[in-house]
Design a protein around this motif. Structure first.
Motif, PDB file in Angstrom:
ATOM      1  N   GLN A 133       0.867  -1.186   0.000  1.00 22.38           N
ATOM      2  CA  GLN A 133       0.000   0.000   0.000  1.00 22.38           C
ATOM      3  C   GLN A 133       0.899   1.229   0.000  1.00 22.38           C
ATOM      4  O   GLN A 133       1.837   1.314   0.780  1.00 22.38           O
ATOM      5  N   GLU A 135       1.399   5.454   0.260  1.00 20.71           N
ATOM      6  CA  GLU A 135       0.758   6.646   0.830  1.00 20.71           C
ATOM      7  C   GLU A 135       1.582   7.874   0.519  1.00 20.71           C
ATOM      8  O   GLU A 135       2.812   7.845   0.588  1.00 20.71           O
ATOM      9  N   TYR A 136       0.905   8.944   0.146  1.00 19.96           N
ATOM     10  CA  TYR A 136       1.555  10.242  -0.047  1.00 19.96           C
ATOM     11  C   TYR A 136       0.583  11.305   0.432  1.00 19.96           C
ATOM     12  O   TYR A 136      -0.505  11.463  -0.123  1.00 19.96           O
ATOM     13  N   GLU A 137       0.976  12.030   1.485  1.00 16.99           N
ATOM     14  CA  GLU A 137       0.096  13.029   2.112  1.00 16.99           C
ATOM     15  C   GLU A 137      -1.283  12.406   2.366  1.00 16.99           C
ATOM     16  O   GLU A 137      -1.385  11.433   3.090  1.00 16.99           O
ATOM     17  N   ASP A 138      -2.353  12.953   1.741  1.00 23.22           N
ATOM     18  CA  ASP A 138      -3.683  12.407   2.037  1.00 23.22           C
ATOM     19  C   ASP A 138      -4.148  11.374   1.006  1.00 23.22           C
ATOM     20  O   ASP A 138      -5.306  10.978   0.989  1.00 23.22           O
ATOM     21  N   VAL A 140      -3.975   7.584  -0.577  1.00 15.89           N
ATOM     22  CA  VAL A 140      -3.613   6.185  -0.286  1.00 15.89           C
ATOM     23  C   VAL A 140      -3.934   5.355  -1.523  1.00 15.89           C
ATOM     24  O   VAL A 140      -5.044   5.423  -2.068  1.00 15.89           O
ATOM     25  N   ASP A 142      -4.019   1.491  -2.753  1.00 20.36           N
ATOM     26  CA  ASP A 142      -4.019   0.107  -2.277  1.00 20.36           C
ATOM     27  C   ASP A 142      -3.873  -0.820  -3.482  1.00 20.36           C
ATOM     28  O   ASP A 142      -4.782  -0.988  -4.275  1.00 20.36           O
ATOM     29  N   TYR A 149      -7.706   6.265  -2.458  1.00 19.10           N
ATOM     30  CA  TYR A 149      -8.496   7.106  -1.543  1.00 19.10           C
ATOM     31  C   TYR A 149      -7.770   8.436  -1.353  1.00 19.10           C
ATOM     32  O   TYR A 149      -6.545   8.484  -1.331  1.00 19.10           O
ATOM     33  N   ARG A 150      -8.566   9.498  -1.200  1.00 21.65           N
ATOM     34  CA  ARG A 150      -7.987  10.794  -0.843  1.00 21.65           C
ATOM     35  C   ARG A 150      -8.772  11.341   0.340  1.00 21.65           C
ATOM     36  O   ARG A 150      -9.975  11.561   0.244  1.00 21.65           O
ATOM     37  N   SER A 151      -8.080  11.502   1.463  1.00 24.79           N
ATOM     38  CA  SER A 151      -8.718  11.894   2.734  1.00 24.79           C
ATOM     39  C   SER A 151      -9.917  11.000   3.035  1.00 24.79           C
ATOM     40  O   SER A 151     -10.952  11.458   3.513  1.00 24.79           O
ATOM     41  N   MET A 169       3.637   7.704  -7.114  1.00 21.33           N
ATOM     42  CA  MET A 169       3.650   7.477  -5.664  1.00 21.33           C
ATOM     43  C   MET A 169       4.810   6.600  -5.210  1.00 21.33           C
ATOM     44  O   MET A 169       5.194   6.637  -4.044  1.00 21.33           O
TER      45      MET A 169
END
Length: 229
Positions: A133, A135-138, A140, A142, A149-151, A169
């Motif tokens: 998975q 992740e970068y800032e808000d 994600v 998967d 997903y964003r926030s 990413m």
């Protein structure tokens, strides 16, 4: 399939080279092969792989010298190298690692062990390729569920935009040229006009800003390409 990791196998023994290539392809990776050190150096310059499996004993240019040259050149220094050698002495292992090899596997080895080590190195440099998975800032991403997903909000992406975001990413901050993105996202053997990259980056930006409240995380670098952040 575009986006899969590319592994270069450098082994002068044809039967051994074929066995390695077959097993690595069976893991879902792309493979290119070389039978000599000088040939390998040319191939890496033309088509940089994501990982190199490198035999110590090679004609013309030894594996140790190939590794040294790759690790001292800025453009290839980050490519993981797994050194294969019949030399089991600690002094040889130390020399291999000191030359810059990221791992050292003594012959005879089990293919399963080599593949496990290969996955370990790719997890470091291409985490998405082994189902991690990101992740970068808000944001994600998967890989297992193929969702973004964003926030916490679901972002709907097409397959090409998903692969584009994966590339960004995996290496936040890296500036990707259009040609590099074409290789990574569409594949090395497919001809696509570089302007197609601009179209899909535009779609990705639009999807990531769906609610209108989000900033655009993708930066255009004039004359160079695109970067995340």
């Amino acid at each position: 399939m575009a986006g899969e990791p590319l592994v270069l196998v450098v082994e002068d023994e044809p039967a051994q080279r074929e066995v390695l290539a077959y097993n690595i392809r069976a893991e879902g990776y792309s493979v290119m092969t070389a039978g000599a050190g000088d040939e390998a150096l040319i191939m890496v310059k033309e088509t940089p792989p994501d990982l190199i499996v490198l035999d110590w004993m090679l004609p013309n240019v030894s594996g140790i010298e190939v590794c040294r040259q790759l690790k001292t050149a800025p453009e290839t220094s980050k490519i993981p190298v797994i050194m294969l050698s019949a030399r089991s002495e600690e002094v040889d292992r130390v020399r291999g690692l000191e030359t810059g090899a990221d791992d050292y596997v003594v012959k005879p080895y089990s293919v399963a062990e080599l593949l496990a080590r290969l996955r370990t190195q790719l997890r470091r440099t291409r985490p998405a390729a082994v189902g991690e998975q990101l992740e970068y800032e808000d944001i994600v991403l998967d890989m297992a569920e193929h969702r973004v997903y964003r926030s916490g909000d679901t972002v709907t992406l097409g397959p090409t935009e998903f692969r584009l975001l994966t590339a960004f990413m995996e290496r936040p901050g890296r500036v990707w040229s259009r040609e590099q993105l074409l290789d990574r996202v569409w594949g090395r053997d497919i001809y696509v006009d570089s302007r197609t990259v601009d179209v899909h980056v535009g779609r990705l930006r639009k999807a990531l800003k769906t609610t209108g409240a989000y900033d655009d995380p993708i930066r255009t670098v004039r004359g160079a390409g695109y970067a995340l952040g």
